[in-house]
Design a protein around this motif. Structure first.
Motif, PDB file in Angstrom:
ATOM      1  N   ALA A  35      32.908  35.919  33.012  1.00 31.48           N
ATOM      2  CA  ALA A  35      33.647  36.511  31.894  1.00 31.48           C
ATOM      3  C   ALA A  35      34.943  35.779  31.573  1.00 31.48           C
ATOM      4  N   PRO A  36      35.320  35.788  30.289  1.00 30.69           N
ATOM      5  CA  PRO A  36      36.650  35.306  29.924  1.00 30.69           C
ATOM      6  C   PRO A  36      37.719  36.179  30.586  1.00 30.69           C
ATOM      7  N   GLY A  37      38.735  35.545  31.060  1.00 28.37           N
ATOM      8  CA  GLY A  37      39.771  36.256  31.803  1.00 28.37           C
ATOM      9  C   GLY A  37      39.537  36.145  33.300  1.00 28.37           C
ATOM     10  N   GLY A  38      38.318  35.829  33.707  1.00 25.18           N
ATOM     11  CA  GLY A  38      37.994  35.560  35.107  1.00 25.18           C
ATOM     12  C   GLY A  38      37.918  34.053  35.291  1.00 25.18           C
ATOM     13  N   LEU A  39      36.851  33.577  35.927  1.00 30.60           N
ATOM     14  CA  LEU A  39      36.681  32.127  36.042  1.00 30.60           C
ATOM     15  C   LEU A  39      36.217  31.506  34.727  1.00 30.60           C
ATOM     16  N   ASN A  40      35.660  32.313  33.838  1.00 33.89           N
ATOM     17  CA  ASN A  40      35.340  31.885  32.483  1.00 33.89           C
ATOM     18  C   ASN A  40      34.304  30.765  32.453  1.00 33.89           C
ATOM     19  N   ALA A  49      40.964  31.738  28.976  1.00 32.57           N
ATOM     20  CA  ALA A  49      41.075  31.869  30.426  1.00 32.57           C
ATOM     21  C   ALA A  49      42.033  32.979  30.831  1.00 32.57           C
ATOM     22  N   ALA A  50      43.062  33.205  30.043  1.00 34.58           N
ATOM     23  CA  ALA A  50      44.051  34.235  30.386  1.00 34.58           C
ATOM     24  C   ALA A  50      43.755  35.498  29.600  1.00 34.58           C
ATOM     25  N   GLY A  51      44.078  36.616  30.186  1.00 31.28           N
ATOM     26  CA  GLY A  51      43.847  37.892  29.530  1.00 31.28           C
ATOM     27  C   GLY A  51      44.919  38.283  28.537  1.00 31.28           C
ATOM     28  N   THR A  52      45.880  37.396  28.300  1.00 37.24           N
ATOM     29  CA  THR A  52      46.958  37.736  27.379  1.00 37.24           C
ATOM     30  C   THR A  52      46.493  37.759  25.929  1.00 37.24           C
ATOM     31  N   ALA A  53      45.434  37.047  25.608  1.00 36.90           N
ATOM     32  CA  ALA A  53      44.908  37.060  24.236  1.00 36.90           C
ATOM     33  C   ALA A  53      43.941  38.241  24.080  1.00 36.90           C
ATOM     34  N   LEU A 115      42.305  39.477  43.530  1.00 40.20           N
ATOM     35  CA  LEU A 115      42.393  38.589  44.693  1.00 40.20           C
ATOM     36  C   LEU A 115      42.454  37.119  44.304  1.00 40.20           C
ATOM     37  N   TRP A 116      41.576  36.703  43.404  1.00 37.68           N
ATOM     38  CA  TRP A 116      41.422  35.287  43.117  1.00 37.68           C
ATOM     39  C   TRP A 116      41.946  34.877  41.754  1.00 37.68           C
ATOM     40  N   GLY A 117      42.294  35.832  40.937  1.00 35.28           N
ATOM     41  CA  GLY A 117      42.817  35.502  39.612  1.00 35.28           C
ATOM     42  C   GLY A 117      44.309  35.225  39.673  1.00 35.28           C
ATOM     43  N   PRO A 118      44.847  34.715  38.577  1.00 34.54           N
ATOM     44  CA  PRO A 118      46.284  34.461  38.554  1.00 34.54           C
ATOM     45  C   PRO A 118      47.063  35.772  38.489  1.00 34.54           C
ATOM     46  N   ALA A 119      48.273  35.731  38.982  1.00 35.38           N
ATOM     47  CA  ALA A 119      49.143  36.903  38.894  1.00 35.38           C
ATOM     48  C   ALA A 119      49.561  37.079  37.437  1.00 35.38           C
ATOM     49  N   VAL A 120      49.386  38.298  36.937  1.00 32.88           N
ATOM     50  CA  VAL A 120      49.690  38.559  35.526  1.00 32.88           C
ATOM     51  C   VAL A 120      50.674  39.714  35.427  1.00 32.88           C
ATOM     52  N   ASP A 121      51.457  39.671  34.357  1.00 32.72           N
ATOM     53  CA  ASP A 121      52.388  40.755  34.073  1.00 32.72           C
ATOM     54  C   ASP A 121      51.698  41.706  33.093  1.00 32.72           C
ATOM     55  N   THR A 122      51.407  42.904  33.549  1.00 31.33           N
ATOM     56  CA  THR A 122      50.705  43.879  32.718  1.00 31.33           C
ATOM     57  C   THR A 122      51.679  44.819  32.014  1.00 31.33           C
TER      58      THR A 122
END
Length: 177
Positions: A35-40, A49-53, A115-122
């Motif tokens: 999925a997009p936002g994961g390893l994509n 790649a990032a969940g910000t979009a 665990l494996w994704g980048p640290a994101v500010d929610t």
């Protein structure tokens, strides 16, 4: 003295409950990998790649939806097996296992994202982190299983040859000749 016989005990097919629930673990990992936002791995587009979009959120949910529908169809093939002693109990156990598997897949995917994704500010939106926005997606595994079992049973019933005795007795009282 009357001897009352005990009714036959129905055994719950635990494998049809536990195997789909355990299959949620690889389904959740597959969701995070594809999925997009994961390893994509589906699009490999760095913009997704990032969940910000917000453009990422729908494809991320649809990826899990597709995985759960395929899992439901596979489970239906096992449930439509004619060799079961009590097919209704097997179907209910399979549907409960599918619902549990959906929840496990969701939890596994979200855990993999943490665990494996980048640290994101929610802070702006909780969906920036790898998550599921459309909760009804979790109902697709049991729904796909139920619909697929129904279709497989219809196809099986339509393919059976009627017996000769059944044709004669069915047509004897029929007003249509």
């Amino acid at each position: 003295m009357t001897n009352f016989a005990r009714p036959a005990r129905r055994r719950l097919p635990w494998s049809l409950l536990l195997v789909p629930a355990a299959a949620g673990i690889p389904a959740g990992l597959l969701w995070w990998i594809l999925a997009p936002g994961g390893l994509n791995l589906i699009t490999r587009d760095p913009a997704l790649a990032a969940g910000t979009a917000p453009l990422v959120w729908l494809p991320r949910d649809l990826t899990l939806a597709g995985i759960l529908v395929v899992a439901g169809c596979l489970l239906a093939v096992f449930l439509a097996d004619r060799k079961r002693s009590d097919p209704q109990v097997a179907l209910l156990a399979g549907l409960a296992g599918a619902l549990a598997g959906s929840a496990v897949a969701w939890g596994t995917g979200v855990l993999a994202g943490r665990l494996w994704g980048p640290a994101v500010d929610t802070g702006a939106n909780a969906s920036i982190a790898f998550s599921l926005r459309a909760w009804p997606v979790l109902l697709l595994w049991p729904a796909a299983t139920a619909v697929s079992v129904f279709i497989l049973e219809l196809v099986t019933a339509a393919g059976r040859q009627p017996d000769e005795a059944g044709m004669e007795s069915a047509g004897a009282n029929s007003p249509v000749k």
